[in-house]
Design an enzyme around this catalytic site. Sequence first.
Site, short mmCIF file in Angstrom:
data_model
loop_
_atom_site.label_atom_id
_atom_site.label_comp_id
_atom_site.label_asym_id
_atom_site.label_seq_id
_atom_site.Cartn_x
_atom_site.Cartn_y
_atom_site.Cartn_z
N ARG A 161 0.50 -1.46 0.01
CA ARG A 161 0.37 -0.40 -0.07
C ARG A 161 0.69 1.40 0.45
O ARG A 161 0.40 2.56 -0.17
CB ARG A 161 -0.84 -0.08 1.16
CG ARG A 161 -2.27 1.09 1.22
CD ARG A 161 -2.95 0.80 2.14
NE ARG A 161 -2.32 0.12 3.22
CZ ARG A 161 -2.32 1.16 4.56
NH1 ARG A 161 -1.52 2.56 4.63
NH2 ARG A 161 -2.13 0.36 5.14
N TYR B 192 -17.22 14.13 -15.33
CA TYR B 192 -17.83 12.73 -15.39
C TYR B 192 -19.38 12.91 -14.05
O TYR B 192 -18.45 13.35 -13.23
CB TYR B 192 -16.68 11.84 -14.68
CG TYR B 192 -17.10 10.78 -15.02
CD1 TYR B 192 -17.68 9.90 -15.37
CD2 TYR B 192 -16.45 10.17 -13.43
CE1 TYR B 192 -18.27 8.70 -15.46
CE2 TYR B 192 -17.33 9.30 -13.59
CZ TYR B 192 -17.86 8.05 -14.46
OH TYR B 192 -18.64 6.69 -13.37
N ASP C 214 -8.91 17.13 -14.80
CA ASP C 214 -8.63 15.75 -15.41
C ASP C 214 -8.22 15.42 -16.65
O ASP C 214 -8.85 16.37 -17.70
CB ASP C 214 -10.19 15.58 -15.17
CG ASP C 214 -9.96 13.70 -15.29
OD1 ASP C 214 -9.90 13.01 -16.11
OD2 ASP C 214 -11.59 12.50 -14.17
N LYS D 31 -9.68 4.37 -19.30
CA LYS D 31 -9.78 4.59 -20.07
C LYS D 31 -8.59 4.53 -21.55
O LYS D 31 -8.32 3.91 -21.29
CB LYS D 31 -10.45 6.08 -20.41
CG LYS D 31 -11.37 6.28 -18.80
CD LYS D 31 -12.37 5.82 -19.25
CE LYS D 31 -13.42 4.63 -18.18
NZ LYS D 31 -13.54 5.94 -16.96
N1 LCS Z 1 -12.30 11.07 -15.09
C1 LCS Z 1 -13.24 10.61 -16.15
C2 LCS Z 1 -13.07 12.06 -17.17
C3 LCS Z 1 -14.62 9.46 -16.15
O1 LCS Z 1 -14.52 9.86 -17.17
C4 LCS Z 1 -14.55 8.75 -15.19
C5 LCS Z 1 -14.87 7.43 -15.33
C6 LCS Z 1 -14.25 8.47 -13.87
C7 LCS Z 1 -12.78 10.48 -14.22
C8 LCS Z 1 -13.30 7.74 -13.30
O2 LCS Z 1 -13.10 6.82 -13.20
P1 LCS Z 1 -12.72 5.15 -13.14
O3 LCS Z 1 -13.35 4.98 -11.37
O4 LCS Z 1 -13.98 4.73 -13.36
O5 LCS Z 1 -11.97 4.57 -13.75
N2 LCS Z 1 -15.87 7.48 -17.35
C9 LCS Z 1 -16.51 6.87 -17.21
C10 LCS Z 1 -17.14 7.10 -18.46
O6 LCS Z 1 -17.93 8.09 -18.80
N3 LCS Z 1 -18.11 5.89 -19.02
O7 LCS Z 1 -17.87 4.92 -17.37
C11 LCS Z 1 -17.14 5.25 -16.35
#
Ligand code: LCS
Length: 395
Positions: free
Chosen positions: A60, A113, A185, A210
Amino acid sequence: MEDKSQRNLETQVIHAGYELDKATRSVSPPIYQTSTFAFESAEQGAALFAGKEKGYIYTRLGNPTIEALEQAVASLEKGVGALATSTGMAAVSTVYFSLLEKDTHLIGTAALYGASRTIIETEFVRYGVTSDFVDTSNLDEIRKKIRKNTRLLYIESPANPTMALTDIQGCAQIAREHGLVLAVDNTFASPILQNPLELGADVVLHSVTKFINGHSDVVGGIIVSKTNELQERLARVLHLLGGTMDPHQAWLVLRGLRTLYLRVEKAQDNARKLASWLESQPKVAWVNYPGLPGHAQFELMKKQMKGPGSMISFGLKGGYEAGLKLINSVKLCTLAVSLGGIETLIEHPASMTHAGVSREEKEKAGITDDLIRLSVGCEAYEDLRADLEQAMGQC
Ligand code: LCS
């Protein structure tokens, strides 16, 4: 000695973060699948805990496989260091927990998001954090909302799912004038197309789920800092909160990262062609893609990005009903949330990724009921166009 951070991004994605393992010279990095590391003596254990000696203690708090990924992304984003997290939301919440406190105020992009916004409005509000989510494409909207207790300017550019851009250099100027931390972000652009730290941001984060991982098979996140002070602050909070990545997850993400440049190039090439084709279709009402010369922020895209990327949002003249028909009729594109993978995904943000945001706020942020989001992948352009053409024929 050669300064490896000066190498082209194309080269860095393949080599950054890993030197051949001294013991075995394995070309692929070893996976240190261990939760803990043995001390040589009680005295050494105490020295490690006291920070008097460098070394590994407990996964961790640090692990060589995770560090390989962190160093690679820190290098691509031109930061002093990075922190890999279990999910993108663990990265987002670590940034919030580290930089906000009771009675402080955040200004964020309205079309964030969904969960990045919802966690502030429904959870951090319980700890006395207040917020304003505005159209950050208009810098005056930010200036108008600054208060004495504003600490964090948190933006997404391009924003999910409207593809609106925010002027990062302009935000950095505002942040400097008012003593705010600017966090960006950068998930939609990836480090290949945009480097916010070079544009004046203090912290950059990604959902590595992503583009960085790119194969729709891992969730994860990462935070990159511009200064050692921020890196230490974020590391302290992440290690206490515990949203860290695990070694196997880090190894998979590092493997995905090695082809990031190739994937971004190919997907972007497809997206450029698809966006132009969509724009020419009689059933299409509008297309938001920063690579189209008609996009309101085409010039800003050219100024702060190396390319417009591979996310498109669009609406049909038949509105919501026609949009649902379209996404139910595709055969090659996959109806799923998430984005940035090698396969093309299509979804309806108002009822899916952004369902947690109130109707009124969605409308203000431009997340209309007719908006369809397309994450363009690496298939052949002709096949993607043919699929959308046949699906549009059903609408
Ligand atoms: N930031 C952005 C711009 C995102 O699109 C997402 C997830 C996150 C943070 C969060 O990340 P995660 O915890 O899911 O890895 N976006 C998603 C979307 O547009 N569709 O499904 C998840």
